[in-house]
Enzyme design. Structure first.
Site, mmCIF file in Angstrom:
data_model
loop_
_atom_site.group_PDB
_atom_site.id
_atom_site.type_symbol
_atom_site.label_atom_id
_atom_site.label_comp_id
_atom_site.label_asym_id
_atom_site.label_seq_id
_atom_site.Cartn_x
_atom_site.Cartn_y
_atom_site.Cartn_z
ATOM 1 N N SER A 134 77.877 8.166 31.878
ATOM 2 C CA SER A 134 77.887 7.682 33.262
ATOM 3 C C SER A 134 78.279 6.210 33.367
ATOM 4 C CB SER A 134 76.514 7.899 33.902
ATOM 5 O OG SER A 134 76.261 9.272 34.070
ATOM 6 N N ASP B 213 76.260 13.237 40.173
ATOM 7 C CA ASP B 213 76.294 12.936 38.732
ATOM 8 C C ASP B 213 76.254 14.237 37.932
ATOM 9 O OD1 ASP B 213 75.668 11.947 36.041
ATOM 10 O OD2 ASP B 213 75.223 10.059 37.050
#
Length: 537
Positions: free
Chosen positions: A101, A52
């Site tokens: 995200s 991430d």
């Protein structure tokens, strides 16, 4: 003879022209596009790793840091940067060039663009999308979802949840228990009793739905093949129900289980004749980058790399049945190897002196603040901790002179200490930040300039990390995400399809082709499937 040569040249030109016309045509382009999908037998074992916020810059910084001890500029490659297939992926959302995200994982896992903050739903919030992990489950694959952050965070939620807001943590947790996935591992639940604390505890719901929650190391180690519907939670979590930053191991902190531990257990539990689909997220890379903490980024990338090594060991035993894909959902922080103050120089050894993550140092600052009256608080009281955990120090003229002499004689340690020495301007920055840190957060300035300086983090902590980064020759442009494309690395069965330059929605198509599903078939959940999701809660 002469005629043959002329004829050969003419024939070659004709073939080249024909090839150009063909591949420039719509049919040729369609053929090239279709070749980016896998056409063989469904791949049995699929590992999908998502760093991430991990841009190419974060990866390269880590490799440069590992190669810093060489006599000349060098890098030490990570396991996944040695994969034979490398692609580049765009990340924009439906409503912004800079994705978050939630919209990123919707694109990658469900193949659809949506607005930032939305998980597996369309921008109008009318339709819900079925993820590739859910498709794999329905085909008989065992499914595992692992992360170093909370298990209800946006990226892991993108495997099983369908929500108008990524912040619906309780609703996301409820969907987790309806997923019928086989194994979850990593962080805990952010709102186990709902936002108001009055809802039925998710631990009770887990039992009702046949899931076993394991949050002790001894119980985790006892898990064996055949144990199903497991939620394994690290016994040591931070305030956000995530695994602690890996850098804290440098000072002997007990961090419990690592992402590699959870990955090993996933393989042990999920290996079966029908195969598995495992998604592993290195979520703390993103969080460290938000805080512009280069040292913590490096060590969480290394921790992520250790988990990938576990998958590689499995791949080596079954190379023709296994694929490993490593990518990111977006880049975070606008990280750059290069800073105006150091010009063409980079001093990565400086970063090796950091032994604490930004959040843990903030705890030290807050503990000091709780024990000392504001009017009596002095930066000098915290300078020993700043030196201990970051290597930054104020040098006396005598010590500086001694170090300069040693540095001229080739003493590497002396050179590093000189680079880490605080100058007057940096001390002024620290003094200003210290005063703000000693204030109640509600009393601190909340203007644009303050945000640019501190990004909403503890002022002293962010200033210390910024000074250290700049001394290393590292700079940042944002406390948020950026719109830069991210790399994709792949090895194993069908991995060639991940070469090239494509959009994050194309990653979904490629993953679907690996499990033998038509990536162009509509994946909007039917009204019956949506009702099943709703009424099962």
């Amino acid at each position: 003879m002469r005629f043959d040569r002329v004829f050969s040249k003419v024939l070659l030109i004709f073939i080249l022209v024909l090839g150009f016309v063909f591949f420039s045509s719509s049919f040729g382009i369609a053929l090239q596009s279709s070749s980016s999908l896998y056409k063989g037998k469904p791949v049995k074992y699929i590992f999908w790793f998502i760093g991430d916020g991990m841009g190419l810059n974060h990866v390269y910084l880590t490799e440069a840091f590992l190669g810093r001890k060489s006599n000349s500029p060098s890098i030490e490659k990570l396991s996944f940067t040695q994969f034979p297939n490398v692609g580049l992926m765009t990340t924009y959302a439906a409503d912004s060039y800079i994705t978050d995200s939630a919209s990123a994982i919707t694109a990658m896992a469900a193949g659809k663009k949506t607005n930032d903050g939305v998980i597996n739903m369309d921008p109008t919030l009318k339709f819900k999308y079925k993820s590739v992990a859910e498709e794999a489950r329905d085909l008989g694959y065992k499914v595992g979802v692992l992360t170093s952050v909370s298990i209800d965070h946006a990226t892991p939620a993108g495997m099983y949840a369908h929500q108008p807001s990524r912040n619906n943590y309780y609703a996301i947790a409820l969907e987790l228990f309806e997923s019928n996935f086989d194994y979850f591992g990593g962080g805990g639940f952010l709102q186990p009793q709902g936002k108001d604390g009055k809802q039925k505890d998710v631990y009770e719901i887990a039992k009702e739905k046949g899931y076993k929650i394991v949050d002790k190391i001894e119980d985790f180690l006892k898990l064996r093949k055949g144990d199903n519907k497991i939620v394994a939670i690290n016994p040591i979590l931070d305030s956000s129900k995530a695994l602690p930053y890996a850098i804290n191991r440098l000072r002997g902190a007990n961090l419990g289980l690592s992402l590699a531990d959870f990955t090993k257990k996933a393989i042990e539990l999920l290996d079966n004749p029908k195969g598995f689909f495992i998604m592993v997220e290195g979520g703390k890379i993103d969080w460290a980058a938000h805080a512009n903490d280069a040292g913590s980024v490096i060590y969480d990338v290394l921790d992520f790399n250790e988990a990938i090594k576990v998958a590689l060991e499995f791949y080596k035993k079954r190379p023709f049945e296994t694929v490993i894909i490593v990518t990111a959902d977006h880049e975070t922080g606008g990280l750059s190897i290069g800073y105006a103050g150091t010009r063409y120089e980079v001093y990565l050894d400086v970063l090796s002196r950091q032994k604490i993550s930004y959040d843990e140092f903030t705890k030290i600052v807050n503990e000091y603040k709780s024990k000392v009256k504001r009017e009596e608080a002095k930066l000098s009281d915290l300078l020993p901790q700043i030196k201990e955990y970051y290597g930054l120090e104020i040098l006396s003229p005598e010590v500086r002179k001694e170090l300069e002499n040693r540095a001229k004689a080739g003493d590497k340690e002396a050179k590093i200490r000189l680079q880490l020495a605080l100058n007057e301007s940096e001390i002024e920055e620290l003094e200003k930040a210290f005063k703000l840190s000693m204030m109640d957060p509600k009393e601190r300035p909340n203007d644009a300039k303050s945000y640019l300086l501190y990004g909403g983090y503890d002022p002293l902590t962010i200033t210390v990390t910024r000074i250290l980064n700049q001394k290393a020759g590292i700079s940042w442009t944002s406390y948020s995400h950026t719109g830069m494309p991210v790399p994709v690395y792949a090895i194993g069965a069908g991995s060639y399809i991940f070469n090239g330059y494509y959009d994050n929605t194309d990653l979904y198509k490629k993953l679907m082709s690996l499990i033998g599903k038509d990536p162009y078939k509509d994946n909007v959940l039917s009204s019956a499937e949506v009702r099943e999701l709703v009424f099962s809660k």
